[in-house]
Design an enzyme around this catalytic site. Structure first.
Site, PDB file in Angstrom:
ATOM      1  N   CYS A  21       0.847  -1.183   0.000  1.00  0.00           N
ATOM      2  CA  CYS A  21       0.000   0.000   0.000  1.00  0.00           C
ATOM      3  C   CYS A  21       0.893   1.246   0.000  1.00  0.00           C
ATOM      4  CB  CYS A  21      -0.920  -0.011   1.222  1.00  0.00           C
ATOM      5  SG  CYS A  21      -0.096   0.387   2.767  1.00  0.00           S
ATOM      6  N   CYS A  24       2.991   1.833   3.097  1.00  0.00           N
ATOM      7  CA  CYS A  24       4.084   0.871   3.251  1.00  0.00           C
ATOM      8  C   CYS A  24       5.228   1.188   2.298  1.00  0.00           C
ATOM      9  CB  CYS A  24       3.576  -0.562   3.053  1.00  0.00           C
ATOM     10  SG  CYS A  24       2.732  -1.191   4.523  1.00  0.00           S
ATOM     11  N   CYS A 100      -3.085  -4.649   1.475  1.00  0.00           N
ATOM     12  CA  CYS A 100      -1.622  -4.572   1.360  1.00  0.00           C
ATOM     13  C   CYS A 100      -0.965  -5.869   1.835  1.00  0.00           C
ATOM     14  CB  CYS A 100      -1.138  -3.396   2.200  1.00  0.00           C
ATOM     15  SG  CYS A 100       0.626  -3.293   2.399  1.00  0.00           S
ATOM     16  N   CYS A 103       1.128  -4.652   5.488  1.00  0.00           N
ATOM     17  CA  CYS A 103       0.459  -4.249   6.731  1.00  0.00           C
ATOM     18  C   CYS A 103      -0.907  -4.917   6.880  1.00  0.00           C
ATOM     19  CB  CYS A 103       0.339  -2.735   6.807  1.00  0.00           C
ATOM     20  SG  CYS A 103      -0.728  -2.043   5.537  1.00  0.00           S
ATOM     21  N   ASP A 336      -4.349  -9.364  65.923  1.00  0.00           N
ATOM     22  CA  ASP A 336      -5.389 -10.392  66.011  1.00  0.00           C
ATOM     23  C   ASP A 336      -6.748  -9.720  66.044  1.00  0.00           C
ATOM     24  OD1 ASP A 336      -3.535 -12.381  66.053  1.00  0.00           O
ATOM     25  OD2 ASP A 336      -3.472 -12.535  68.248  1.00  0.00           O
TER      26      ASP A 336
END
Ligand code: ZN
Length: 521
Positions: A21, A24, A100, A103, A336
């Site tokens: 893409c 990218c 793509c 990615c 306690d």
């Protein structure tokens, strides 16, 4: 204008042909100008195509060509390319780009308002309050395999042209995703700054089941990288995959995996948005005025023995105020159920898990303290304050060496005179050998521990009763010192007085731990 250089031409051409893409492509051209990624993908694509001198209305990713080097094995392993929307009858318009190969759609359709709105809704639904946030992204591990495959694909050709592309120079998907999303998220959340480090985190996770198998060959080629671990559902963690990719030779990788990567038919799915605020810590001191209140909820075989506890009385209002989803309570020692804690009280601290509101003024914390105190007369809290995780450690530091003071009501079998108990006032630094008391033997190992009584003083009440004030080393078992625990604590009060003695009441008068710092009322 994209900051591309002439030498990038061959790279852009090759990446577009391989099915990358536009964003990218920018990543592989090592463009680190954030604004470039924020532009609409179609615009980037148009400019990229002009740059390489391609003015046709090409469907870039459909024209898959393979270099001679990898053509052979690819044909056998890569599934045939599929269209992004296979059922669409109309011819694909230019702006509809397929998913793509690198990615898997994350820098395409996921980088937009739809996901931003999903994030904003998640945050608002839980009513988180924050000034800054960190965006965390979890990507499918196979993205690393695909990135590696593409890198090998372009590297060879670049090298022929005396160009180099270091794998580390490629901009990471995660980074590009954040560059695009940061300002959109910030705007959707009313201007909260998206920063690198923040106590509040919004996380998105992407999965892509279709290509999960991409990683599997690594398990046979680098089996030592993939060890099953208890908490992970898959051995193919991102870390393990990255490690395996560092180890595997190029030739071996290319034998098992197509280069460039095969085209996916579907885009990634984003899982539910997760919000998380790091823990907040709060500390203070408490008094316990009641002889029938345990410190923590008292359950026997799943059934409640007492209706409340110190922990619950304190934690309830704090949890409500911070809107935390859980807590861990700790204190400097414990008493306690039938013992009161008076004086300045016992230091305690609480970790508040995933608080939805975390900032409070001093005045508001004071208000919270008042809310706790007015809800019950069994306890009282003072010095309430927000502290750091590190500061909490100070409460436990040198706990054994600290001193504690007590006041006990003692009963004697033989009648006593005032003079009979006077000698107790002169006893200093008395060392006891205390065998683990019978009453705690079920949860503590049997041992003999030396403990120090620094000083004592007696106050006569009647012929069978007196008050005994004690200053002791922390961890001394007072009840056992008085009644002797069948000779398991030596010396004991019975031995000192030469009669049977028992303890009727016990109060902690002070716990000498100088943390947290006092807050003026
Ligand atoms: Zn991409």
């Amino acid at each position: 204008m994209l900051p591309l250089k002439d030498k990038d031409k061959v790279l852009v051409q090759k990446l577009l042909t391989s099915g990358c893409c536009p964003r990218c492509v920018l990543r592989f051209c090592c463009i680190n100008v954030q604004s470039a990624y924020k532009r609409p993908p179609q615009e980037i694509l148009k400019e990229l195509k002009e740059f390489i001198g391609d003015n046709s209305t090409v469907e870039i990713s459909e024209t898959k060509t393979q270099t001679d080097a990898d053509a052979g094995q690819d044909a056998a392993e890569a599934p045939p390319p599929k269209r992004f929307k296979p059922d669409e009858a109309e011819p694909t318009r230019e702006e509809e780009s397929p998913v793509c190969v690198l990615c898997l759609g994350i820098l395409q359709e996921h980088c937009d308002q739809t996901l931003v709105l999903k994030m904003a809704e998640a945050v608002k639904a839980e009513k988180y309050e924050f000034d800054t946030l960190v965006l965390s992204v979890s990507l499918p591990a196979q993205l690393c395999v695909r990135e590696h495959s593409c890198w090998l694909h372009v590297k060879t050709e670049l090298r022929e042209k005396s160009l180099v592309l270091g794998k580390d120079d490629v901009i990471q998907v995660k980074e590009a995703f954040k560059w695009v999303m940061q300002s959109l998220v910030s705007r959707a959340l009313g201007g909260a700054a998206v920063v690198a480090r923040s106590a509040f985190e919004i996380g998105v996770e992407f999965v892509h089941p279709e290509t999960d198998k991409d990683c599997h060959f690594l398990a046979t080629t680098c089996s030592d990288c993939f060890k099953p671990t208890k908490n992970k559902e898959s051995v193919f963690t991102r870390m393990a995959v990255v490690k395996a990719l560092e180890k595997i030779s190029e030739a071996n990788f290319l034998k098992h995996y197509p280069s460039p990567p095969a085209r996916p038919s579907s885009s990634c799915e984003s899982r539910d948005v997760q919000c998380l605020h790091t823990s907040v810590f709060i500390a203070g001191r408490y008094n316990k005025f009641c002889r029938s209140l345990p410190q923590t909820p008292w359950l026997i075989a799943g059934e409640r023995r007492m209706e409340s506890s110190v922990e619950e009385l304190i934690a309830g209002p704090i949890l409500d105020t911070f809107r935390a989803t859980g807590f861990n309570f700790s204190s400097s020692g414990r008493e306690d159920v039938d013992v009161r804690t008076l004086g300045n009280g016992r230091p305690f601290a609480m970790e508040l898990i995933n608080p939805h509101k975390s900032w409070f003024s001093r005045e508001q914390i004071k208000q919270l303290q008042q809310t706790i105190n007015s809800a019950s007369d069994k306890i009282r809290v003072r010095d309430l304050q927000i502290v750091t995780r590190d500061a909490m450690g100070r409460m436990k530091e040198g706990e054994e060496e600290k001193t504690k003071t007590y006041r006990a009501l003692v009963w004697t079998e033989k009648p006593i005179q005032k003079e009979d108990i006077c000698f107790l006032n002169d006893i200093k630094e008395l060392t006891l050998d205390q065998k683990t008391p019978l009453r705690v033997l079920h949860r503590r190992a049997l041992a003999v521990r030396p403990r120090m009584i620094h000083s004592m003083s007696s106050e006569y009440r009647d012929s069978h009763h007196f008050y005994l004030a004690l200053k002791t080393q922390a961890g001394t078992y007072i009840k056992e010192f008085v009644h002797g625990d069948f000779g398991r604590t030596k010396p004991n009060m019975g031995e000192l007085l030469q009669t049977e003695a028992d303890i009727l009441e016990l109060d902690v008068e002070s716990v000498d731990v100088d943390w947290p710092p006092p807050i003026p009322e």
